[in-house]
Design a protein around this motif. Structure first.
Motif, mmCIF file in Angstrom:
data_model
loop_
_atom_site.group_PDB
_atom_site.id
_atom_site.type_symbol
_atom_site.label_atom_id
_atom_site.label_comp_id
_atom_site.label_asym_id
_atom_site.label_seq_id
_atom_site.Cartn_x
_atom_site.Cartn_y
_atom_site.Cartn_z
ATOM 1 N N THR A 232 74.114 33.127 109.818
ATOM 2 C CA THR A 232 74.094 32.288 108.957
ATOM 3 C C THR A 232 72.939 32.069 107.917
ATOM 4 O O THR A 232 71.964 31.254 108.358
ATOM 5 N N PRO A 233 72.421 33.011 107.303
ATOM 6 C CA PRO A 233 71.144 33.272 106.667
ATOM 7 C C PRO A 233 70.570 31.932 105.863
ATOM 8 O O PRO A 233 71.751 31.327 105.142
ATOM 9 N N THR A 234 69.615 31.511 105.525
ATOM 10 C CA THR A 234 69.351 30.674 104.949
ATOM 11 C C THR A 234 68.298 31.277 103.565
ATOM 12 O O THR A 234 66.925 30.959 103.758
ATOM 13 N N PRO A 235 68.726 32.029 102.791
ATOM 14 C CA PRO A 235 67.648 32.765 101.722
ATOM 15 C C PRO A 235 66.915 32.036 100.996
ATOM 16 O O PRO A 235 65.814 32.351 100.603
ATOM 17 N N GLU A 236 67.119 30.585 100.631
ATOM 18 C CA GLU A 236 66.308 29.937 99.790
ATOM 19 C C GLU A 236 65.693 28.991 100.566
ATOM 20 O O GLU A 236 64.542 28.128 99.914
ATOM 21 N N LEU A 237 65.504 28.944 101.990
ATOM 22 C CA LEU A 237 64.865 27.673 102.653
ATOM 23 C C LEU A 237 63.407 27.766 102.414
ATOM 24 O O LEU A 237 62.643 26.857 102.050
ATOM 25 N N ASN A 238 62.752 29.042 102.332
ATOM 26 C CA ASN A 238 61.364 29.258 102.370
ATOM 27 C C ASN A 238 60.661 28.684 101.156
ATOM 28 O O ASN A 238 59.833 28.146 100.961
ATOM 29 N N GLN A 239 61.435 29.014 100.132
ATOM 30 C CA GLN A 239 60.939 28.647 98.803
ATOM 31 C C GLN A 239 61.136 27.307 98.549
ATOM 32 O O GLN A 239 60.020 26.637 98.180
ATOM 33 N N GLN A 240 62.300 26.671 98.934
ATOM 34 C CA GLN A 240 62.220 25.390 98.629
ATOM 35 C C GLN A 240 61.284 24.441 99.514
ATOM 36 O O GLN A 240 60.918 23.663 99.368
ATOM 37 N N LEU A 241 61.133 24.919 100.868
ATOM 38 C CA LEU A 241 60.145 24.395 101.609
ATOM 39 C C LEU A 241 58.839 24.251 101.003
ATOM 40 O O LEU A 241 58.077 23.260 100.963
ATOM 41 N N ALA A 242 58.441 25.377 100.419
ATOM 42 C CA ALA A 242 56.932 25.627 99.845
ATOM 43 C C ALA A 242 56.816 24.482 98.606
ATOM 44 O O ALA A 242 55.969 23.958 98.486
ATOM 45 N N GLU A 243 58.128 24.613 97.783
ATOM 46 C CA GLU A 243 58.182 23.707 96.724
ATOM 47 C C GLU A 243 58.156 22.265 97.059
ATOM 48 O O GLU A 243 57.525 21.615 96.528
ATOM 49 N N PHE A 244 58.697 21.815 98.112
ATOM 50 C CA PHE A 244 58.756 20.368 98.447
ATOM 51 C C PHE A 244 57.086 20.131 99.200
ATOM 52 O O PHE A 244 56.692 19.164 98.830
ATOM 53 N N LEU A 245 56.728 21.121 99.836
ATOM 54 C CA LEU A 245 55.256 20.883 100.339
ATOM 55 C C LEU A 245 54.198 20.768 99.195
ATOM 56 O O LEU A 245 53.120 19.970 99.400
ATOM 57 N N ALA A 246 54.614 21.218 98.082
ATOM 58 C CA ALA A 246 53.713 21.206 96.887
ATOM 59 C C ALA A 246 53.712 20.140 96.454
ATOM 60 O O ALA A 246 52.872 19.570 95.680
ATOM 61 N N THR A 247 54.613 19.002 96.718
ATOM 62 C CA THR A 247 54.758 17.633 96.052
ATOM 63 C C THR A 247 54.035 16.859 96.945
ATOM 64 O O THR A 247 53.766 15.612 96.386
ATOM 65 N N GLN A 248 53.266 17.054 97.796
ATOM 66 C CA GLN A 248 52.631 16.233 98.978
ATOM 67 C C GLN A 248 51.229 16.259 98.099
ATOM 68 O O GLN A 248 50.559 17.222 98.021
ATOM 69 N N PRO A 249 50.526 15.125 97.734
ATOM 70 C CA PRO A 249 49.286 15.096 97.258
ATOM 71 C C PRO A 249 48.403 15.078 98.354
ATOM 72 O O PRO A 249 48.205 14.999 99.582
ATOM 73 N N LEU A 250 47.127 15.461 98.308
ATOM 74 C CA LEU A 250 46.022 15.602 99.126
ATOM 75 C C LEU A 250 45.602 14.058 99.482
ATOM 76 O O LEU A 250 45.816 13.273 98.646
ATOM 77 N N ALA A 251 44.940 13.846 100.207
ATOM 78 C CA ALA A 251 44.521 12.637 101.093
ATOM 79 C C ALA A 251 43.509 12.025 100.004
ATOM 80 O O ALA A 251 42.584 12.695 99.485
ATOM 81 N N GLU A 252 43.525 10.900 99.899
ATOM 82 C CA GLU A 252 42.512 10.130 98.926
ATOM 83 C C GLU A 252 41.081 10.339 99.204
ATOM 84 O O GLU A 252 40.029 10.347 98.473
ATOM 85 N N VAL A 253 41.039 10.080 100.762
ATOM 86 C CA VAL A 253 39.835 10.375 101.339
ATOM 87 C C VAL A 253 39.647 11.485 101.932
ATOM 88 O O VAL A 253 40.394 11.810 102.688
#
Length: 255
Positions: A232-253
């Motif tokens: 049961t491969p998950t071919p879109e997982l890594n791209q979607q994981l990268a895209e979700f990580l990109a929504t996380q802003p850097l710490a303010e400090v």
């Protein structure tokens, strides 16, 4: 008539607060806080008022846009679904270390917030001079101007997420080598998430190696998890994981 008068009185009492829209600006700015906006307000209207410091890390500035929250909620749900599917498939195929990695990533992703981050250039000079889009704002939006970080984070198919000291002009794959990459990693690619939210898949194997790609301070590097050898491969997982990580802003400090 009396009821009508009471109704009008109530409108007068609450009227000034109705329909007022505001945008929050935080982080390394001279005047952080909430700024009231009128219909048609744009980025530059609040950037001018907040006055980001010249020394702040404009490349890593983040715009949290309320209209994107629902879409990113679905993105997160898809990532979690695929990680759970990968875990079950790995268990069925007897790949226990893959299943353990999937479960760990599931817990890590589940704890991350849905931010609504909109990829945008928030450099005040670029916006003012027209080199970057002066986009429309919505009520409840949030602009974050972080301080410059000193590390690059490596995430994914590694023994544990690790913070590697930033080194000028160091290539992406060199940062990944500083962490303990697991045997369950997909070895041909890495995913680079730059601090401005841009995502790129990067070839790192002998047959597809892309040289000269460097990471900026505060970047995330995703070591992808392998699934093509499962029933049961998950071919879109890594791209979607990268895209979700990109929504996380850097710490303010900066840490």
């Amino acid at each position: 008539m009396k009821c009508s008068n009471l109704f009008l009185l109530g409108l007068l009492l609450i009227g000034p607060g109705v329909g007022q829209a505001a945008v929050t600006v935080s982080g390394d700015v001279r005047s952080p806080g909430q700024f009231e906006i009128k219909p048609g307000a744009r980025l530059l209207d609040v950037i001018r008022n907040a006055q980001p410091n010249a020394e702040s890390y404009w490349l890593g500035a983040a715009w949290l846009h309320r209209s994107l929250v629902d879409k990113q909620t679905r993105l997160k749900a898809g990532v979690l679904f695929d990680l759970k599917l990968l875990q079950r498939g790995a268990l069925l195929d007897g790949k226990n270390t893959r299943a353990e990695l999937s479960a760990r990533l599931y817990e890590q992703v589940a704890q991350l917030p849905v931010t609504g981050r909109q990829v945008a250039v928030l450099d005040p000079i670029a916006v003012e001079t027209g080199f970057a889009r002066n986009a429309l704002l919505d009520d409840g939006d949030h602009l974050i101007y972080p301080q410059r970080p000193s590390t690059v984070e490596v995430f994914g198919a590694v023994a544990q997420p690790c913070q590697v000291p930033y080194r000028a002009l160091q290539e992406v794959r060199a940062y990944a080598r500083d962490c303990a990459i697991l045997g369950d990693a997909e070895g041909d690619y890495l995913w680079l998430i730059q601090p401005d939210g841009q995502v790129r898949r990067l070839g790192v194997a002998a047959w597809n190696r892309e040289d000269g790609v460097v990471a900026a301070p505060g970047s995330k590097i995703l070591v992808p998890i392998r699934s093509d050898d499962l029933e049961t491969p998950t071919p879109e997982l890594n791209q979607q994981l990268a895209e979700f990580l990109a929504t996380q802003p850097l710490a303010e400090v900066a840490p």
